[in-house]
Design a protein around this motif. Structure first.
Motif, PDB file in Angstrom:
ATOM      1  N   ARG A  11      33.416  26.940  20.319  1.00  0.00           N
ATOM      2  CA  ARG A  11      32.229  27.055  19.115  1.00  0.00           C
ATOM      3  C   ARG A  11      33.450  27.231  17.867  1.00  0.00           C
ATOM      4  O   ARG A  11      32.947  26.556  16.676  1.00  0.00           O
ATOM      5  CB  ARG A  11      31.410  28.012  19.562  1.00  0.00           C
ATOM      6  N   LEU A  12      34.109  28.301  17.891  1.00  0.00           N
ATOM      7  CA  LEU A  12      34.992  28.775  16.803  1.00  0.00           C
ATOM      8  C   LEU A  12      35.827  27.715  16.118  1.00  0.00           C
ATOM      9  O   LEU A  12      36.016  27.333  15.077  1.00  0.00           O
ATOM     10  CB  LEU A  12      35.689  30.121  17.148  1.00  0.00           C
ATOM     11  N   ARG A  13      36.269  26.959  17.231  1.00  0.00           N
ATOM     12  CA  ARG A  13      37.282  25.852  16.850  1.00  0.00           C
ATOM     13  C   ARG A  13      36.407  24.528  16.337  1.00  0.00           C
ATOM     14  O   ARG A  13      37.045  24.025  15.183  1.00  0.00           O
ATOM     15  CB  ARG A  13      38.034  25.305  18.370  1.00  0.00           C
ATOM     16  N   LYS A  14      35.201  24.471  16.610  1.00  0.00           N
ATOM     17  CA  LYS A  14      34.406  23.345  15.749  1.00  0.00           C
ATOM     18  C   LYS A  14      34.349  23.783  14.552  1.00  0.00           C
ATOM     19  O   LYS A  14      33.898  23.140  13.657  1.00  0.00           O
ATOM     20  CB  LYS A  14      33.178  23.135  16.813  1.00  0.00           C
ATOM     21  N   GLU A  15      34.115  25.115  14.345  1.00  0.00           N
ATOM     22  CA  GLU A  15      33.597  25.551  13.006  1.00  0.00           C
ATOM     23  C   GLU A  15      34.848  25.580  12.019  1.00  0.00           C
ATOM     24  O   GLU A  15      34.561  25.559  10.976  1.00  0.00           O
ATOM     25  CB  GLU A  15      32.962  26.812  12.956  1.00  0.00           C
ATOM     26  N   ASP A  16      36.078  25.676  12.548  1.00  0.00           N
ATOM     27  CA  ASP A  16      37.135  25.693  11.592  1.00  0.00           C
ATOM     28  C   ASP A  16      38.197  25.326  12.334  1.00  0.00           C
ATOM     29  O   ASP A  16      39.141  25.828  12.857  1.00  0.00           O
ATOM     30  CB  ASP A  16      37.323  27.170  11.013  1.00  0.00           C
ATOM     31  N   LYS A  17      38.380  24.016  12.217  1.00  0.00           N
ATOM     32  CA  LYS A  17      39.637  23.327  13.066  1.00  0.00           C
ATOM     33  C   LYS A  17      40.937  23.767  12.390  1.00  0.00           C
ATOM     34  O   LYS A  17      41.784  23.866  13.119  1.00  0.00           O
ATOM     35  CB  LYS A  17      39.256  21.736  13.031  1.00  0.00           C
ATOM     36  N   TYR A  18      41.055  23.708  11.226  1.00  0.00           N
ATOM     37  CA  TYR A  18      42.207  24.018  10.406  1.00  0.00           C
ATOM     38  C   TYR A  18      42.729  25.398  10.861  1.00  0.00           C
ATOM     39  O   TYR A  18      43.738  25.670  11.095  1.00  0.00           O
ATOM     40  CB  TYR A  18      41.650  24.184   8.801  1.00  0.00           C
ATOM     41  N   ASP A  44      41.952  27.263  13.440  1.00  0.00           N
ATOM     42  CA  ASP A  44      42.400  26.815  14.796  1.00  0.00           C
ATOM     43  C   ASP A  44      43.612  26.249  15.095  1.00  0.00           C
ATOM     44  O   ASP A  44      44.411  26.800  15.954  1.00  0.00           O
ATOM     45  CB  ASP A  44      41.261  26.032  15.661  1.00  0.00           C
ATOM     46  N   ASN A  45      44.041  25.285  14.439  1.00  0.00           N
ATOM     47  CA  ASN A  45      45.377  24.512  14.275  1.00  0.00           C
ATOM     48  C   ASN A  45      46.372  25.783  13.852  1.00  0.00           C
ATOM     49  O   ASN A  45      47.466  25.844  14.704  1.00  0.00           O
ATOM     50  CB  ASN A  45      45.288  23.316  13.811  1.00  0.00           C
ATOM     51  N   LYS A  46      46.038  26.631  13.006  1.00  0.00           N
ATOM     52  CA  LYS A  46      47.185  27.128  12.247  1.00  0.00           C
ATOM     53  C   LYS A  46      47.526  28.385  13.304  1.00  0.00           C
ATOM     54  O   LYS A  46      48.485  28.841  13.620  1.00  0.00           O
ATOM     55  CB  LYS A  46      46.453  28.068  11.021  1.00  0.00           C
ATOM     56  N   LEU A  47      46.326  29.043  13.973  1.00  0.00           N
ATOM     57  CA  LEU A  47      46.410  29.891  15.091  1.00  0.00           C
ATOM     58  C   LEU A  47      47.253  29.276  16.206  1.00  0.00           C
ATOM     59  O   LEU A  47      48.191  30.174  16.827  1.00  0.00           O
ATOM     60  CB  LEU A  47      45.112  30.917  15.505  1.00  0.00           C
ATOM     61  N   ARG A  48      46.817  28.053  16.646  1.00  0.00           N
ATOM     62  CA  ARG A  48      47.475  27.466  17.772  1.00  0.00           C
ATOM     63  C   ARG A  48      49.020  27.423  17.285  1.00  0.00           C
ATOM     64  O   ARG A  48      50.071  27.529  18.397  1.00  0.00           O
ATOM     65  CB  ARG A  48      46.988  26.087  18.092  1.00  0.00           C
ATOM     66  N   CYS A  49      49.433  27.106  16.145  1.00  0.00           N
ATOM     67  CA  CYS A  49      50.883  27.260  15.861  1.00  0.00           C
ATOM     68  C   CYS A  49      51.483  28.378  16.058  1.00  0.00           C
ATOM     69  O   CYS A  49      52.564  28.430  16.512  1.00  0.00           O
ATOM     70  CB  CYS A  49      51.047  26.809  14.268  1.00  0.00           C
ATOM     71  N   GLU A  50      50.893  29.440  15.329  1.00  0.00           N
ATOM     72  CA  GLU A  50      51.383  30.783  15.708  1.00  0.00           C
ATOM     73  C   GLU A  50      51.620  31.134  17.092  1.00  0.00           C
ATOM     74  O   GLU A  50      52.737  31.665  17.384  1.00  0.00           O
ATOM     75  CB  GLU A  50      50.518  31.940  14.968  1.00  0.00           C
ATOM     76  N   GLU A  51      50.660  30.831  18.005  1.00  0.00           N
ATOM     77  CA  GLU A  51      50.789  31.160  19.449  1.00  0.00           C
ATOM     78  C   GLU A  51      51.901  30.253  20.002  1.00  0.00           C
ATOM     79  O   GLU A  51      52.707  30.922  20.678  1.00  0.00           O
ATOM     80  CB  GLU A  51      49.482  30.885  19.990  1.00  0.00           C
ATOM     81  N   TRP A  52      51.897  28.923  19.540  1.00  0.00           N
ATOM     82  CA  TRP A  52      53.158  28.074  19.712  1.00  0.00           C
ATOM     83  C   TRP A  52      54.597  28.700  19.840  1.00  0.00           C
ATOM     84  O   TRP A  52      55.589  28.791  20.306  1.00  0.00           O
ATOM     85  CB  TRP A  52      53.171  26.711  19.445  1.00  0.00           C
ATOM     86  N   LEU A  53      54.573  29.314  18.362  1.00  0.00           N
ATOM     87  CA  LEU A  53      56.008  30.037  18.056  1.00  0.00           C
ATOM     88  C   LEU A  53      56.410  31.095  18.686  1.00  0.00           C
ATOM     89  O   LEU A  53      57.526  31.669  18.632  1.00  0.00           O
ATOM     90  CB  LEU A  53      55.969  30.250  16.390  1.00  0.00           C
ATOM     91  N   GLN A  54      55.419  31.844  19.214  1.00  0.00           N
ATOM     92  CA  GLN A  54      55.753  33.484  19.695  1.00  0.00           C
ATOM     93  C   GLN A  54      56.716  33.310  20.810  1.00  0.00           C
ATOM     94  O   GLN A  54      57.771  34.210  20.577  1.00  0.00           O
ATOM     95  CB  GLN A  54      54.392  33.924  20.336  1.00  0.00           C
ATOM     96  N   PRO A  55      56.896  32.529  21.638  1.00  0.00           N
ATOM     97  CA  PRO A  55      58.085  32.708  22.558  1.00  0.00           C
ATOM     98  C   PRO A  55      59.137  32.121  22.100  1.00  0.00           C
ATOM     99  O   PRO A  55      60.472  32.134  22.633  1.00  0.00           O
ATOM    100  CB  PRO A  55      57.559  31.494  23.816  1.00  0.00           C
ATOM    101  N   LYS A  56      59.500  31.363  20.726  1.00  0.00           N
ATOM    102  CA  LYS A  56      60.589  31.103  20.078  1.00  0.00           C
ATOM    103  C   LYS A  56      61.495  32.022  19.472  1.00  0.00           C
ATOM    104  O   LYS A  56      62.644  31.963  19.215  1.00  0.00           O
ATOM    105  CB  LYS A  56      60.096  30.092  18.954  1.00  0.00           C
ATOM    106  N   ALA A  57      60.615  33.397  19.554  1.00  0.00           N
ATOM    107  CA  ALA A  57      61.627  34.408  19.041  1.00  0.00           C
ATOM    108  C   ALA A  57      62.424  35.160  20.055  1.00  0.00           C
ATOM    109  O   ALA A  57      62.174  35.734  20.708  1.00  0.00           O
ATOM    110  CB  ALA A  57      60.585  35.527  18.427  1.00  0.00           C
ATOM    111  N   LEU A  58      63.427  34.405  20.403  1.00  0.00           N
ATOM    112  CA  LEU A  58      64.396  34.730  21.469  1.00  0.00           C
ATOM    113  C   LEU A  58      65.914  34.793  21.139  1.00  0.00           C
ATOM    114  O   LEU A  58      66.282  34.361  20.095  1.00  0.00           O
ATOM    115  CB  LEU A  58      64.481  33.902  22.784  1.00  0.00           C
ATOM    116  N   ASP A  59      66.642  35.544  21.691  1.00  0.00           N
ATOM    117  CA  ASP A  59      68.095  35.446  21.626  1.00  0.00           C
ATOM    118  C   ASP A  59      68.466  36.089  19.888  1.00  0.00           C
ATOM    119  O   ASP A  59      69.388  35.370  19.508  1.00  0.00           O
ATOM    120  CB  ASP A  59      68.800  34.256  21.665  1.00  0.00           C
TER     121      ASP A  59
END
Length: 182
Positions: free
Chosen positions: A136-143, A145-160
């Motif tokens: 429901r929230l994704r449908k209300e604000d796709k932009y 949702d996508n920005k938060l998905r990007c943040e979630e995707w980046l989290q494991p990149k902070a290594l080494d």
């Protein structure tokens, strides 16, 4: 300021006209690479080519990642040759999280007093567990949702020893705002 300081700067964009400034970047002062994220393989190849010339990026500032596929295209080019990755997110990320003001960590919100609203902190930006509420929230604000998905995707990149930072900037309102919100 970076160029004046002696830092090497590389700009990767679609080479659209520079808007909102009477002081565009002087020709020849930075490396310019034409790359359109809508053409992901070409974008990745061009970033990889410049990365090969640079060796390692001290800082990558990503202004145009709108979904995880955009970030994947950038990371395919920079691989592991970066120290800091600054992602320009949006305060819209909060729009796809529970709106009850209750943070994920108890005690992170100060109660409203004297007409001042609750303070929003990072732990307020946790997606709801219920899949239907997420949908429901994704449908209300796709932009958002996508920005938060990007943040979630980046989290494991902070290594080494590499750092990742996401800045949730609010809406731009003023001379460079082309959305006519005012």
């Amino acid at each position: 300021r970076l160029v004046a300081h002696g830092d090497r700067v590389c700009l990767v964009n679609r080479w659209r006209s520079y808007w909102g400034s009477s002081r565009p970047v002087p020709e020849g002062s930075i490396c310019r690479v034409k790359g359109d994220r809508n053409r992901k393989p070409v974008f990745s190849e061009r970033v990889a080519h410049v990365t090969g010339l640079v060796g390692e990026w001290d800082l990558v500032v990503d202004f145009s990642g709108f979904n995880p596929l955009d970030l994947e295209a950038a990371f395919a080019g920079i691989t592991t040759k970066w120290k800091q990755y600054l992602f320009i997110s949006s305060d819209s990320a909060y729009e796809v999280c529970p709106s009850d003001g209750v943070p994920a960590v108890a005690g992170d919100v100060q109660p409203a007093s004297a007409g001042v609203a609750n303070v929003v902190v990072e732990s307020c930006s946790v997606r709801p567990e219920d899949p239907e509420e997420r949908k429901r929230l994704r449908k209300e604000d796709k932009y958002g949702d996508n920005k938060l998905r990007c943040e979630e995707w980046l989290q494991p990149k902070a290594l080494d020893g590499r750092g990742v930072l996401a800045l949730r900037l609010p809406d731009v309102i003023g001379p460079c705002d082309d959305t006519n919100r005012l």
